[in-house]
Scaffold this active site. Structure first.
Site, PDB file in Angstrom:
ATOM      1  N   ASN A 168      39.395 -14.012 -73.603  1.00  0.00           N
ATOM      2  CA  ASN A 168      38.397 -14.005 -74.678  1.00  0.00           C
ATOM      3  C   ASN A 168      39.013 -13.385 -75.921  1.00  0.00           C
ATOM      4  O   ASN A 168      40.175 -12.979 -75.904  1.00  0.00           O
ATOM      5  CB  ASN A 168      37.126 -13.276 -74.232  1.00  0.00           C
ATOM      6  CG  ASN A 168      37.422 -11.840 -73.852  1.00  0.00           C
ATOM      7  OD1 ASN A 168      37.835 -11.046 -74.681  1.00  0.00           O
ATOM      8  ND2 ASN A 168      37.230 -11.517 -72.574  1.00  0.00           N
TER       9      ASN A 168
ATOM     10  N   ASP B 161      33.740 -12.633 -67.029  1.00  0.00           N
ATOM     11  CA  ASP B 161      32.725 -12.599 -65.974  1.00  0.00           C
ATOM     12  C   ASP B 161      33.164 -13.374 -64.735  1.00  0.00           C
ATOM     13  O   ASP B 161      32.709 -13.096 -63.642  1.00  0.00           O
ATOM     14  CB  ASP B 161      31.404 -13.177 -66.506  1.00  0.00           C
ATOM     15  CG  ASP B 161      30.746 -12.211 -67.486  1.00  0.00           C
ATOM     16  OD1 ASP B 161      30.922 -10.990 -67.302  1.00  0.00           O
ATOM     17  OD2 ASP B 161      30.091 -12.670 -68.441  1.00  0.00           O
TER      18      ASP B 161
ATOM     19  N   ASP C  74      31.885  -6.097 -61.465  1.00  0.00           N
ATOM     20  CA  ASP C  74      31.382  -5.448 -62.671  1.00  0.00           C
ATOM     21  C   ASP C  74      31.908  -4.013 -62.689  1.00  0.00           C
ATOM     22  O   ASP C  74      31.458  -3.159 -61.920  1.00  0.00           O
ATOM     23  CB  ASP C  74      29.848  -5.479 -62.680  1.00  0.00           C
ATOM     24  CG  ASP C  74      29.296  -5.047 -64.024  1.00  0.00           C
ATOM     25  OD1 ASP C  74      29.810  -4.046 -64.574  1.00  0.00           O
ATOM     26  OD2 ASP C  74      28.373  -5.706 -64.523  1.00  0.00           O
ATOM     27  N   ILE C  75      32.875  -3.765 -63.553  1.00  0.00           N
ATOM     28  CA  ILE C  75      33.571  -2.471 -63.563  1.00  0.00           C
ATOM     29  C   ILE C  75      32.619  -1.349 -63.977  1.00  0.00           C
ATOM     30  O   ILE C  75      32.594  -0.278 -63.360  1.00  0.00           O
ATOM     31  CB  ILE C  75      34.792  -2.547 -64.513  1.00  0.00           C
ATOM     32  CG1 ILE C  75      35.762  -3.597 -63.974  1.00  0.00           C
ATOM     33  CG2 ILE C  75      35.485  -1.202 -64.646  1.00  0.00           C
ATOM     34  CD1 ILE C  75      36.683  -4.200 -64.973  1.00  0.00           C
TER      35      ILE C  75
ATOM     36  N   PHE D  99      29.017  -1.067 -73.163  1.00  0.00           N
ATOM     37  CA  PHE D  99      28.766  -1.806 -74.393  1.00  0.00           C
ATOM     38  C   PHE D  99      27.952  -3.047 -74.033  1.00  0.00           C
ATOM     39  O   PHE D  99      28.000  -3.501 -72.890  1.00  0.00           O
ATOM     40  CB  PHE D  99      30.087  -2.225 -75.059  1.00  0.00           C
ATOM     41  CG  PHE D  99      30.614  -1.193 -76.007  1.00  0.00           C
ATOM     42  CD1 PHE D  99      31.125  -0.004 -75.533  1.00  0.00           C
ATOM     43  CD2 PHE D  99      30.573  -1.400 -77.387  1.00  0.00           C
ATOM     44  CE1 PHE D  99      31.598   0.974 -76.403  1.00  0.00           C
ATOM     45  CE2 PHE D  99      31.049  -0.437 -78.266  1.00  0.00           C
ATOM     46  CZ  PHE D  99      31.559   0.749 -77.780  1.00  0.00           C
TER      47      PHE D  99
HETATM   48  N1  CTP Z   1      31.516  -5.050 -67.976  1.00  0.00           N
HETATM   49  C1  CTP Z   1      32.334  -4.636 -66.952  1.00  0.00           C
HETATM   50  N2  CTP Z   1      32.710  -5.519 -65.998  1.00  0.00           N
HETATM   51  C2  CTP Z   1      32.306  -6.801 -66.041  1.00  0.00           C
HETATM   52  C3  CTP Z   1      31.467  -7.229 -67.098  1.00  0.00           C
HETATM   53  C4  CTP Z   1      31.104  -6.336 -68.051  1.00  0.00           C
HETATM   54  O1  CTP Z   1      32.708  -3.460 -66.929  1.00  0.00           O
HETATM   55  N3  CTP Z   1      32.688  -7.636 -65.118  1.00  0.00           N
HETATM   56  C5  CTP Z   1      31.077  -4.063 -68.965  1.00  0.00           C
HETATM   57  C6  CTP Z   1      31.606  -4.245 -70.353  1.00  0.00           C
HETATM   58  O2  CTP Z   1      32.799  -3.522 -70.553  1.00  0.00           O
HETATM   59  C7  CTP Z   1      30.480  -3.681 -71.192  1.00  0.00           C
HETATM   60  C8  CTP Z   1      29.243  -4.005 -70.372  1.00  0.00           C
HETATM   61  O3  CTP Z   1      29.696  -4.193 -69.047  1.00  0.00           O
HETATM   62  O4  CTP Z   1      30.555  -2.295 -71.296  1.00  0.00           O
HETATM   63  C9  CTP Z   1      28.461  -5.192 -70.795  1.00  0.00           C
HETATM   64  O5  CTP Z   1      29.280  -6.302 -70.967  1.00  0.00           O
HETATM   65  P1  CTP Z   1      28.655  -7.701 -71.354  1.00  0.00           P
HETATM   66  O6  CTP Z   1      29.741  -8.719 -71.371  1.00  0.00           O
HETATM   67  O7  CTP Z   1      27.804  -7.558 -72.574  1.00  0.00           O
HETATM   68  O8  CTP Z   1      27.675  -7.889 -70.163  1.00  0.00           O
HETATM   69  P2  CTP Z   1      27.724  -8.750 -68.871  1.00  0.00           P
HETATM   70  O9  CTP Z   1      27.575  -7.871 -67.704  1.00  0.00           O
HETATM   71  O10 CTP Z   1      28.911  -9.634 -68.876  1.00  0.00           O
HETATM   72  O11 CTP Z   1      26.383  -9.561 -69.026  1.00  0.00           O
HETATM   73  P3  CTP Z   1      26.106 -10.948 -69.782  1.00  0.00           P
HETATM   74  O12 CTP Z   1      27.446 -11.558 -70.115  1.00  0.00           O
HETATM   75  O13 CTP Z   1      25.358 -11.713 -68.782  1.00  0.00           O
HETATM   76  O14 CTP Z   1      25.316 -10.579 -70.982  1.00  0.00           O
END
Ligand code: CTP
Length: 478
Positions: free
Chosen positions: A287, A355, A384-385, A402
């Site tokens: 990304n 994701d 999801d970290i 974030f």
């Molecule tokens: N994050 C993470 N691990 C993932 C996805 C997201 O740690 N696999 C963390 C990002 O670093 C950020 C937060 O989760 O702090 C939200 O990320 P975002 O991309 O906005 O959310 P998603 O969980 O991916 O949800 P969506 O894309 O469905 O909005």
């Protein structure tokens, strides 16, 4: 003589115990002298003689240290640097040098193993002090007994702390000068471990770590990354800057000085940049994250004295000074690096984690089939970290995420905070008011959501936003 001048003399002599030993009196006598701000007449001659032997100039009439600058030695800090035997021993020289940049007096102690890697002469040359090596050396004992050596320090810093040294300390052995000092000292002890990752992960070492922690021994590191032995994992000595900032923090605490920032010496994990998920040997899904926001947060935390582990996907910008960079590619690598960096006091997840990842990655490169049919990629959801850290058994005290949203910022971010189990969310729109994307830009505007409350922050640079966030974090830890 004022109390302050007497304190300076006691420090110059090597501490209260040294004065007690010199005069053959107990601790209450020293307290009385300090309360009166004077030494008894019979003490003047031996004190003057002992001070001169330690290189101080003293006026025998007034018993005031001659150099006014030197009388401020109450503010001086002394570190006894115990160097263990490992390839990382050379980094102890850098630690010694940088401590002195902060007006810390360093005295070195080297184990037999350490001397296989660096020489006592190098450490002595750098510290301008004798380096001690031998428990049973007659000359060393005559100059400075090992008990006094242990007691005169404001902090005992062990770097590198090998698995063997940790094991001996955990078991209370005193079979060389280093372990004897660790047993005899009443100063705080800070250890910077360094060893092969398998040795670090071994239950015996983890057991020793917990036992030492239970006795208030403090730790900095080890860090994750490539090892000198060619392996990869957790076990690398922390960077000298991280060790020095932790040492300064513990010196401040030991002296009863308020640490400069409540974040000084605390461990922060920051994720930053994109993750890169391979499709085949040459292609990947990624990304547009530049890492600017996450890196700025890491820099702001480090500037307040925090020890920062920055876990970052590939970015074009350099890692800030004074942070420990753990470069990763995939989301799964990022998760392992974050877990390896635990325990931590706080975590800020600013990375744009992919994701999904591609499953069944073929060897080599996917070739065109010639019939115009594109390959079908099958995807699996990545871990999801943020959620992992927020629900981990060693959960950091503060976990900040974030949320980059395209619409309904407030509600979506609130829901995300609840779903991920983090404490705060910094929510921002993926494009600014003019429709310009935030990814890659130098500016950002955000809403900070802390539980049920939210603060709208105006458009500002990512560096300013990082600073603002870290100020809020500081207040949380104050
Ligand atoms: N994050 C993470 N691990 C993932 C996805 C997201 O740690 N696999 C963390 C990002 O670093 C950020 C937060 O989760 O702090 C939200 O990320 P975002 O991309 O906005 O959310 P998603 O969980 O991916 O949800 P969506 O894309 O469905 O909005």
């Amino acid at each position: 003589m004022k109390n302050r001048e007497l304190s300076a003399i006691i420090t110059a002599l090597g501490g209260r115990q040294a004065l007690q030993d010199l005069l053959g009196v107990g601790p209450s006598a020293i307290s009385n002298y300090l309360a009166r701000g004077a030494l008894p007449q019979r003490a003047h001659a031996p004190v003057c003689e002992a001070l001169r032997a330690r290189g101080w100039q003293i006026d025998p009439g007034s018993l005031v240290l001659a150099d006014p600058e030197e009388t401020d030695i109450t503010a001086r800090r002394r570190v006894l640097l115990v160097v263990g035997g490992g390839i990382a021993a050379y980094k102890a020289l850098e630690v010694a040098r940088r401590l002195q940049d902060h007006d810390v007096t360093v005295t070195g102690v080297m184990t037999r193993g350490a001397r296989e890697f660096v020489t006592p002469l190098s450490l002595s040359a750098l510290t301008a002090n004798k380096t001690f090596t031998d428990l049973f050396s007659l000359t060393d004992e005559a100059e400075m007994g090992h008990i006094r050596l242990a007691r005169e320090a404001d902090l005992v810093l062990v770097a590198p702390a090998t698995a063997n040294l940790m094991a001996r300390a955990a078991n209370g052995l005193a079979d060389d000068l280093a372990t004897t000092i660790l047993l005899a000292t009443d100063a705080p002890v800070l250890m910077a471990p360094a060893m092969n990752p398998a040795m670090w992960a071994h239950p015996a070492t983890q057991d020793n770590l917990n036992r030492l922690r239970g006795r208030d021994v403090q730790f900095v590191g080890p860090a994750a990354g490539d090892m000198a032995c060619g392996e990869e994992g957790t076990g690398r000595l922390s960077e000298p800057d991280a060790i020095v900032s932790a040492a300064l923090h513990h010196l401040d605490l030991a002296a009863g000085r308020p640490a400069s920032s409540p974040l000084a010496g605390r461990h922060a994990i920051v994720t930053s940049g994109p993750t890169v998920e391979p499709i085949d040997a040459v292609r990947f899904i990624a990304n547009r994250s530049s890492g600017k926001q996450g890196h700025a947060i890491a820099a702001a935390l480090a500037s307040r004295g925090a020890r920062v582990t920055l876990v970052s996907g590939p970015v074009a910008i350099p890692a800030p000074q004074d942070v420990e960079l753990v470069p990763v590619e995939t989301a799964r690598d990022m998760l392992s690096a974050c877990e390896a960096a635990l325990p931590a006091d706080l975590a800020v997840c600013a990375a744009a984690v992919a994701d999904w990842r591609v499953t069944g990655i073929p060897e080599g490169k996917i070739k065109k089939t010639g019939d115009g049919q594109p390959p079908i990629l099958s995807l699996a959801e990545n871990p999801d970290i943020l959620r992992h850290l927020a629900t981990h058994a060693s959960r950091p005290r503060l976990v900040v995420g974030f949320a980059a949203e395209a619409a309904d910022l407030q509600e979506t971010a609130m829901a995300k905070l609840a779903r991920k189990g983090c404490d705060w969310i910094v929510a921002n729109m993926i494009s600014d008011a003019d429709g310009k994307p935030v990814f890659g830009s130098d500016d950002n505007s955000a809403t900070l959501i802390t539980g049920n409350e939210s603060e709208m922050w105006p458009q500002m640079s990512k560096v300013a936003l990082a600073d603002r966030l870290v100020t809020r974090i500081e207040a949380q830890f104050a």
